[in-house]
Each structure stands twice: as C-alpha cells, then as structure tokens.
Design a protein around this motif. Structure first.
Motif, PDB file in Angstrom:
ATOM      1  N   GLN A 171      71.921   8.544 -29.311  1.00 22.75           N
ATOM      2  CA  GLN A 171      70.641   8.375 -28.642  1.00 22.75           C
ATOM      3  C   GLN A 171      70.463   9.383 -27.506  1.00 22.75           C
ATOM      4  O   GLN A 171      69.336   9.801 -27.206  1.00 22.75           O
ATOM      5  CB  GLN A 171      70.530   6.944 -28.112  1.00 22.75           C
ATOM      6  N   ASP A 172      71.571   9.789 -26.865  1.00 21.51           N
ATOM      7  CA  ASP A 172      71.480  10.755 -25.768  1.00 21.51           C
ATOM      8  C   ASP A 172      71.099  12.153 -26.244  1.00 21.51           C
ATOM      9  O   ASP A 172      70.668  12.979 -25.430  1.00 21.51           O
ATOM     10  CB  ASP A 172      72.812  10.829 -25.019  1.00 21.51           C
ATOM     11  N   THR A 173      71.252  12.430 -27.536  1.00 26.47           N
ATOM     12  CA  THR A 173      70.874  13.759 -28.020  1.00 26.47           C
ATOM     13  C   THR A 173      69.377  14.016 -27.892  1.00 26.47           C
ATOM     14  O   THR A 173      68.949  15.166 -27.981  1.00 26.47           O
ATOM     15  CB  THR A 173      71.280  13.933 -29.492  1.00 26.47           C
ATOM     16  N   THR A 174      68.579  12.970 -27.675  1.00 23.61           N
ATOM     17  CA  THR A 174      67.144  13.183 -27.472  1.00 23.61           C
ATOM     18  C   THR A 174      66.857  13.979 -26.207  1.00 23.61           C
ATOM     19  O   THR A 174      65.784  14.569 -26.081  1.00 23.61           O
ATOM     20  CB  THR A 174      66.424  11.827 -27.395  1.00 23.61           C
ATOM     21  N   LEU A 175      67.818  14.016 -25.266  1.00 24.64           N
ATOM     22  CA  LEU A 175      67.620  14.794 -24.042  1.00 24.64           C
ATOM     23  C   LEU A 175      67.690  16.298 -24.298  1.00 24.64           C
ATOM     24  O   LEU A 175      67.287  17.082 -23.440  1.00 24.64           O
ATOM     25  CB  LEU A 175      68.671  14.402 -22.997  1.00 24.64           C
ATOM     26  N   THR A 183      75.841  15.471 -33.005  1.00 27.71           N
ATOM     27  CA  THR A 183      76.490  14.195 -32.688  1.00 27.71           C
ATOM     28  C   THR A 183      77.881  14.114 -33.288  1.00 27.71           C
ATOM     29  O   THR A 183      78.848  13.745 -32.603  1.00 27.71           O
ATOM     30  CB  THR A 183      75.633  13.023 -33.199  1.00 27.71           C
ATOM     31  N   PRO A 201      73.872  12.400 -13.787  1.00 26.33           N
ATOM     32  CA  PRO A 201      73.056  12.162 -14.990  1.00 26.33           C
ATOM     33  C   PRO A 201      73.303  13.240 -16.043  1.00 26.33           C
ATOM     34  O   PRO A 201      73.577  14.405 -15.715  1.00 26.33           O
ATOM     35  CB  PRO A 201      71.612  12.216 -14.458  1.00 26.33           C
ATOM     36  N   LEU A 202      73.186  12.857 -17.297  1.00 25.50           N
ATOM     37  CA  LEU A 202      73.434  13.798 -18.382  1.00 25.50           C
ATOM     38  C   LEU A 202      72.459  14.963 -18.348  1.00 25.50           C
ATOM     39  O   LEU A 202      72.847  16.108 -18.609  1.00 25.50           O
ATOM     40  CB  LEU A 202      73.351  13.077 -19.735  1.00 25.50           C
ATOM     41  N   LEU A 241      77.921  17.878 -23.816  1.00 29.88           N
ATOM     42  CA  LEU A 241      77.943  16.556 -24.438  1.00 29.88           C
ATOM     43  C   LEU A 241      79.371  16.100 -24.723  1.00 29.88           C
ATOM     44  O   LEU A 241      79.686  14.906 -24.600  1.00 29.88           O
ATOM     45  CB  LEU A 241      77.132  16.572 -25.731  1.00 29.88           C
ATOM     46  N   GLN A 292      79.826   3.581 -27.434  1.00 33.57           N
ATOM     47  CA  GLN A 292      79.652   4.908 -26.855  1.00 33.57           C
ATOM     48  C   GLN A 292      79.183   5.931 -27.889  1.00 33.57           C
ATOM     49  O   GLN A 292      78.395   6.821 -27.580  1.00 33.57           O
ATOM     50  CB  GLN A 292      80.969   5.381 -26.231  1.00 33.57           C
ATOM     51  N   SER A 339      75.516   5.376 -28.289  1.00 36.45           N
ATOM     52  CA  SER A 339      74.818   5.891 -27.102  1.00 36.45           C
ATOM     53  C   SER A 339      74.737   7.413 -27.128  1.00 36.45           C
ATOM     54  O   SER A 339      73.721   7.995 -26.723  1.00 36.45           O
ATOM     55  CB  SER A 339      75.537   5.427 -25.828  1.00 36.45           C
ATOM     56  N   LEU A 340      75.790   8.059 -27.613  1.00 32.98           N
ATOM     57  CA  LEU A 340      75.769   9.520 -27.683  1.00 32.98           C
ATOM     58  C   LEU A 340      74.695   9.998 -28.648  1.00 32.98           C
ATOM     59  O   LEU A 340      73.995  10.984 -28.369  1.00 32.98           O
ATOM     60  CB  LEU A 340      77.140  10.037 -28.111  1.00 32.98           C
TER      61      LEU A 340
END
Length: 400
Positions: A329-333, A194, A234-235, A266, A323, A326-327
């Motif tokens: 949290q997006d690392t869970t993908l 992150t 989508p990411l 990312l 943002q 959000s980034l």
C-alpha cells in the motif's frame, strides 16, 4: 452444512437484539451493493479503462515486447498455484478461506479482461486460458504434493531462479531489446517494486534485529540508530531525500536510476519495521532454548541460526505479513515523486481532458486490483502460518 448453519445462528442470531442488528446490517449492505452494481452496469463509462488498459497494466512498456509479460505471468501463476497447493496442506482450507480464494481467483482473472484489456485478440484469449488453467493448480493438492516430494528441497531455489529470470526477461536479457526501468509502470511496476523490496528487506531486517540484541556496542548502536531514524521519519520524506540527495552526491553519470533509488529507500524503510517484528519474535523465545542448544555443543552462531531464529520467525510471521501488506500500500507514495506506479498512471490518465470526471470508474478498478493483491498476500501468510505452526510454540510464555 448443518454445522455451518448452527455456527452462523449462534454468531448472528444468538439473541433477539443480535438478530435485529444482523438483519439491519444485511439490509444496509444489500442496499449499498445494489446501488454500486446498478451504477456499474447502467451509469458507469468503462471506456476510460478500456482505452487506457495498457497504461494501467504495463505503463509505457513497448507493445511489441508484451509477450514477455504474458510468459512471465504464466510462469509465476503456475509456481504460485503449486506453492499454494503445498501450503494449504492435506486437510485443505476452511470454508471461509476457500470462498475468499475462489472470489480472489475470479476477480484476478476476470476483472482484467472484462474491464482493463478491452477487445481481446486470439493471442490474449489463448494466454488468458493458459493462465486460468495454471491458476487452477492452486486447488490441485495431489499434483502439488507429488511435485513437492520430488522437488521439495529445491522449491525455494526454483522460486529464486524464476524471479531472477523474470526480471532479466523484462529488462531485456537473453539478447532481447533492453527496456529501461523508467518505462515500467502501472500494475507491473507496483508488483515488481513490492516483491523486490520484500526480498531485499527481509535479510536486512534480520541483521538489524540481531544487531539490536548484539552484545557488541558498536554493532548494537548502529542498528538502533538506523531503526529509530527510519521509524521516526515519514516515508514520503525519505523518498524525497533518496531521490534528491543521492542524485546530488553521486558523481556525474554514476547516480542510479530513479527507480533503484526508490527501491533502496523502500528496502531500508521496510527492513526497519521488519526488524522490530523479528525482535519481538526473538524476545518471545524462552532462555531455555539458548541453554539447551549450548548444552548440545552448538556455537553461538549455530544456536541463533538453527534453533532460535527459525522459531522467532514463526512467532513474528503474522506481524511480518502485515508489514508486507503495508509495504504494498505504501508504494502509492511513489506517484508523488514522479514514478508511474499504478496510482501514478491513474492520475496521469485522469489529467487527460478526454477523461475528466471519470474518477469513480478508474479508482474502483484500482481498489479491486489493490484488494486482490493484498488478499493474496493475506491468504498466503495465513496458509504459511498454518503450515509452520508448532505446538511447542503455543506454550511459550510472554516476555516480562
């Protein structure tokens, strides 16, 4: 205290209906909180967390090299404490911010040893006490201001040097044993990916935002194409493309590690969204700022770099802070593409037959860790907004 009581009475008990709703919600929250607390103390089996503490915190990082992480944690905690002391200003924080910061400090320092680290040996106890002492610097305004006066102009450089040194230390610099990025995991991997993504995405986002407003057609079309392409996909799709397409097109032996591929995806994804936030800040700056700078003899480059862009970044700071959260949290993908971030490690732990059905304990710990990280970003963003607030920007009219 009297002022706080009056404020709470006005907000929560202004009318009889408000009082009934407030009492009902407090009763509901108390009932739910008591149920969770009773389960956590009497029914939960925290052995699954203690037995997998190393995996959840540092992944497959070699145990013999664990001292590097403690050294890095102590160094970053001291810098973060001093920076927080500088950001909060001489007037201190409002009461709600002080309560949130205190709760965050208790959870961040108390939860890992109580739930995750399990039995503490003498070395870990010493490190935890040191980190607690360094974290206390966040509330030492006098010390942070004294150091700020001495090293204020070099503060950003100190952070940059510390960050590069930390990455070098973890990876195996200074003649230490090399540790591959694929061996990083858990909370360590999540925070590193992150922070590195944010550091790379911010300058790229500024370039894309300026490119979208550029008068040069080629530069503008390329920037618009990148932003719209990234924001329209989508990411998870971009992550799969980055993992497979780069590995397929790169010559044998030259393909970057899977961790760096994910970091690149990312970075571009975050930069596209940051560019739109920065573009909104640029649109909020009145035309008179450009004309005033040009009338003083500044070139177009210096006008943008010294006058317009700093003000635009201040205006866009709340959106940029959102943002950043959000980034994180997006690392869970990343767990979906086979990387062992915090969620990926948790899923591998729960796949072990010895820990089947222990979902609540593991995911509760994950929720606390993610909340602590997001709350730290939120508090830091709010403190930065307060420190950089400019009275002149409050009167800027909204763009038509």
């Amino acid at each position: 205290m009297k002022r706080l009581t009056i404020s709470l009475r006005r907000q929560l008990f202004a009318t009889p209906a408000d009082g009934i709703i407030t009492v009902g919600l407090l009763a509901l929250l108390s009932w739910a909180g008591w149920g969770v607390l009773n389960w956590a103390i009497n029914s939960a089996q925290w052995l699954v967390v203690r037995a997998n503490a190393a995996a959840l915190t540092i992944g497959r990082y070699p145990e013999a090299q664990e001292w590097r992480l403690w050294l890095l944690l102590g160094m970053l905690t001291s810098l973060a404490g001093l920076s927080w002391g500088r950001l909060r200003g001489a007037s201190g924080w409002p009461l709600n911010d002080r309560i949130a910061a205190g709760l965050l400090l208790v959870l961040a320092v108390g939860v890992p040893p109580l739930l995750a680290f399990g039995p503490l040996n003498q070395i870990r106890v010493l490190f935890l006490l040191l980190i607690l002492l360094l974290g206390r610097l966040a509330f030492s305004h006098r010390l942070s201001q004294a150091l700020s006066k001495r090293f204020g102009d070099w503060w950003a450089l100190i952070w940059g040097v510390a960050y590069v040194f930390g990455l070098w230390l973890i990876a195996g610099g200074l003649g230490l044993q090399a540790v591959r990025p694929s061996d990083w995991g858990g909370l360590l991997f999540t925070l590193l990916i992150t922070s590195l993504t944010l550091l790379l995405a911010l300058p790229l986002g500024v370039i894309l935002a300026l490119g979208r407003r550029s008068s040069l057609p080629l530069f503008r079309y390329i920037s618009v194409g990148i932003i719209e392409l990234i924001r329209g996909a989508p990411l998870i799709t971009l992550l799969f493309l980055g993992q497979n397409l780069v590995g397929f097109l790169a010559p044998n032996g030259l393909a970057p590690d899977r961790v760096w591929r994910a970091t690149g995806v990312l970075t571009v994804f975050a930069a596209a969204y940051l560019a739109e936030a920065i573009r909104g800040g640029l649109n909020a700056i009145p035309r008179g700022q450009f004309e005033a700078a040009r009338s003083l003899g500044l070139s177009s480059f210096h006008t943008m770099a010294l006058v317009v862009l700093p003000q635009a970044l201040k205006v866009a700071l709340p959106a940029m802070g959102g943002q950043c959260i959000s980034l994180l949290q997006d690392t869970t993908l990343l767990s979906i593409i086979g990387l062992f971030d915090l969620l990926g490690i948790a899923r591998s732990v729960l796949a072990n037959p010895d820990w089947l059905g222990r979902y609540a304990e593991v995911y509760l710990l994950l929720a606390v860790l993610y909340w602590c990280s997001c709350a730290a970003l939120s508090l830091g963003s709010r403190a930065l907004e307060k420190r950089l607030a400019s009275p002149g920007l409050q009167s800027i009219p909204k763009p038509q």
